[in-house]
Motif scaffolding. Structure first.
Motif, mmCIF file in Angstrom:
data_model
loop_
_atom_site.group_PDB
_atom_site.id
_atom_site.type_symbol
_atom_site.label_atom_id
_atom_site.label_comp_id
_atom_site.label_asym_id
_atom_site.label_seq_id
_atom_site.Cartn_x
_atom_site.Cartn_y
_atom_site.Cartn_z
ATOM 1 N N ASP A 159 -3.968 -5.607 10.153
ATOM 2 C CA ASP A 159 -2.590 -5.354 10.582
ATOM 3 C C ASP A 159 -1.925 -4.279 9.718
ATOM 4 O O ASP A 159 -0.759 -4.409 9.325
ATOM 5 N N LEU A 160 -2.653 -3.222 9.448
ATOM 6 C CA LEU A 160 -2.088 -2.085 8.714
ATOM 7 C C LEU A 160 -1.259 -1.267 9.693
ATOM 8 O O LEU A 160 -1.769 -0.795 10.710
ATOM 9 N N ALA A 161 0.022 -1.089 9.389
ATOM 10 C CA ALA A 161 0.936 -0.493 10.363
ATOM 11 C C ALA A 161 1.684 0.722 9.853
ATOM 12 O O ALA A 161 2.269 1.460 10.648
ATOM 13 N N TYR A 162 1.675 0.938 8.534
ATOM 14 C CA TYR A 162 2.472 2.023 7.962
ATOM 15 C C TYR A 162 1.662 2.766 6.902
ATOM 16 O O TYR A 162 0.637 2.297 6.416
ATOM 17 N N VAL A 163 2.186 3.947 6.536
ATOM 18 C CA VAL A 163 1.682 4.697 5.389
ATOM 19 C C VAL A 163 2.870 5.063 4.519
ATOM 20 O O VAL A 163 3.893 5.557 5.022
ATOM 21 N N SER A 164 2.735 4.819 3.232
ATOM 22 C CA SER A 164 3.802 5.181 2.312
ATOM 23 C C SER A 164 3.869 6.699 2.172
ATOM 24 O O SER A 164 2.874 7.342 1.845
ATOM 25 N N PRO A 165 5.034 7.309 2.396
ATOM 26 C CA PRO A 165 5.138 8.767 2.229
ATOM 27 C C PRO A 165 5.012 9.202 0.781
ATOM 28 O O PRO A 165 4.734 10.370 0.514
ATOM 29 N N LYS A 166 5.186 8.282 -0.150
ATOM 30 C CA LYS A 166 5.070 8.630 -1.572
ATOM 31 C C LYS A 166 3.620 8.605 -2.042
ATOM 32 O O LYS A 166 3.156 9.525 -2.710
ATOM 33 N N SER A 167 2.897 7.547 -1.684
ATOM 34 C CA SER A 167 1.550 7.368 -2.221
ATOM 35 C C SER A 167 0.447 7.791 -1.259
ATOM 36 O O SER A 167 -0.694 7.993 -1.673
ATOM 37 N N GLY A 168 0.758 7.879 0.036
ATOM 38 C CA GLY A 168 -0.280 8.169 1.009
ATOM 39 C C GLY A 168 -1.217 7.000 1.242
ATOM 40 O O GLY A 168 -2.336 7.174 1.722
ATOM 41 N N ARG A 169 -0.776 5.786 0.924
ATOM 42 C CA ARG A 169 -1.598 4.595 1.101
ATOM 43 C C ARG A 169 -1.056 3.745 2.245
ATOM 44 O O ARG A 169 0.147 3.731 2.525
ATOM 45 N N ALA A 170 -1.966 3.018 2.882
ATOM 46 C CA ALA A 170 -1.581 2.152 3.985
ATOM 47 C C ALA A 170 -0.771 0.967 3.487
ATOM 48 O O ALA A 170 -0.902 0.527 2.334
ATOM 49 N N VAL A 171 0.062 0.433 4.380
ATOM 50 C CA VAL A 171 0.880 -0.748 4.097
ATOM 51 C C VAL A 171 0.816 -1.646 5.328
ATOM 52 O O VAL A 171 0.911 -1.174 6.460
ATOM 53 N N SER A 172 0.657 -2.939 5.105
ATOM 54 C CA SER A 172 0.584 -3.876 6.230
ATOM 55 C C SER A 172 1.947 -4.018 6.899
ATOM 56 O O SER A 172 2.986 -3.712 6.310
ATOM 57 N N ARG A 173 1.927 -4.538 8.109
ATOM 58 C CA ARG A 173 3.172 -4.702 8.864
ATOM 59 C C ARG A 173 4.149 -5.613 8.123
ATOM 60 O O ARG A 173 5.334 -5.309 8.013
ATOM 61 N N ALA A 174 3.633 -6.732 7.587
ATOM 62 C CA ALA A 174 4.514 -7.681 6.912
ATOM 63 C C ALA A 174 5.085 -7.100 5.621
ATOM 64 O O ALA A 174 6.284 -7.200 5.350
ATOM 65 N N ALA A 175 4.231 -6.464 4.819
ATOM 66 C CA ALA A 175 4.698 -5.928 3.543
ATOM 67 C C ALA A 175 5.641 -4.753 3.727
ATOM 68 O O ALA A 175 6.553 -4.538 2.922
ATOM 69 N N GLY A 176 5.446 -3.981 4.799
ATOM 70 C CA GLY A 176 6.259 -2.791 4.989
ATOM 71 C C GLY A 176 7.516 -3.001 5.800
ATOM 72 O O GLY A 176 8.363 -2.101 5.869
#
Length: 249
Positions: A159-176
């Motif tokens: 459930d990876l839904a986002y990418v942090s614009p600062k780190s370029g790493r994926a973020v899950s839907r719940a965490a993001g």
């Protein structure tokens, strides 16, 4: 000096009255330039078109010289690709991305992906998927690869839904979720493998994602603009498959 290799033609430019400078992406010698004597002749012109796959012999007195190419046809793709606006602008976009690499640096993965792209550039939706993946590879090859393997906050791989614009790493839907307005969307086809196909909305997200990091890490530091062909490619995809890439940058 002499070597033999295969390559995909990226373009040509005139040289003198009858010759051209040929630019190719090769399997074992990277993006390479060479002179083709008589390259503007009626016999040579159909061969030396962007998108064609050729066998090459390069010769020069010294390795640092421009050298000369002799080219023979392996696969003539240009006529097929020229019938599709998405294919024409897609190939121009890919060539512009490859020119970000130092000349003669070997990038075998990019070459193999280019081979796949050439086969499908005239299929707009699939071409969009492949070019977006190619842009991720370009970022990786330049040292700015994105980490889309797991959530930066929790380590989750689903459930990876986002990418942090600062780190370029994926973020899950719940965490993001609390910061979703500040995040870049991560379309599923970029993390779920080739079995997951993209729709126009997912392609829009993909090109916003790659465009953001290309601008931050490549175009702006080098003081160059995004290739005009990229916007034209997104426009051709939009026309063929729906609202793709509005303001993707």
């Amino acid at each position: 000096m002499e070597w033999r290799d295969e390559g995909i033609i990226l373009g040509t430019r005139r040289h003198g009255e009858t010759s051209v400078i040929l630019e190719v992406m090769t399997r074992g010698h990277g993006r390479h330039l060479g002179l083709v004597r008589g390259g503007r002749s009626r016999k040579q012109q159909p061969l030396l078109q962007a998108g064609n796959r050729v066998d090459l012999v390069w010769r020069a007195r010294l390795d640092e010289h421009l050298g000369t190419f002799q080219a023979e046809a392996v696969e003539l793709n240009a006529a097929r690709l020229f019938d599709s606006a998405a294919a024409v602008f897609g190939l121009q976009t890919i060539a512009a991305h490859l020119r970000l690499m130092p000349e003669r640096d070997v990038h075998a993965g990019l070459y193999e992906t280019l081979m796949l792209l050439i086969r499908h550039l005239d299929e707009p939706l699939l071409a969009g998927e492949l070019v977006a993946r190619f842009e991720l590879m370009v970022l990786e090859e330049l040292g700015f690869g994105l980490d889309l393997s797991e959530c930066a906050a929790t380590g989750a791989r689903t459930d990876l839904a986002y990418v942090s614009p600062k780190s370029g790493r994926a973020v899950s839907r719940a965490a993001g979720a609390p910061w979703q307005e500040k995040m870049l969307a991560l379309p599923g086809f970029l993390v779920d493998g080739p079995g997951r196909r993209a729709d126009p909305a997912a392609l829009d997200q993909a090109f916003r994602l790659t465009g953001f990091f290309l601008a931050r890490h490549v175009y702006e530091p080098r003081g160059v603009a995004e290739p005009e062909a990229r916007a034209a490619f997104l426009g051709a995809l939009r026309k063929a498959a729906g609202p793709i890439g509005e303001n993707a940058a």
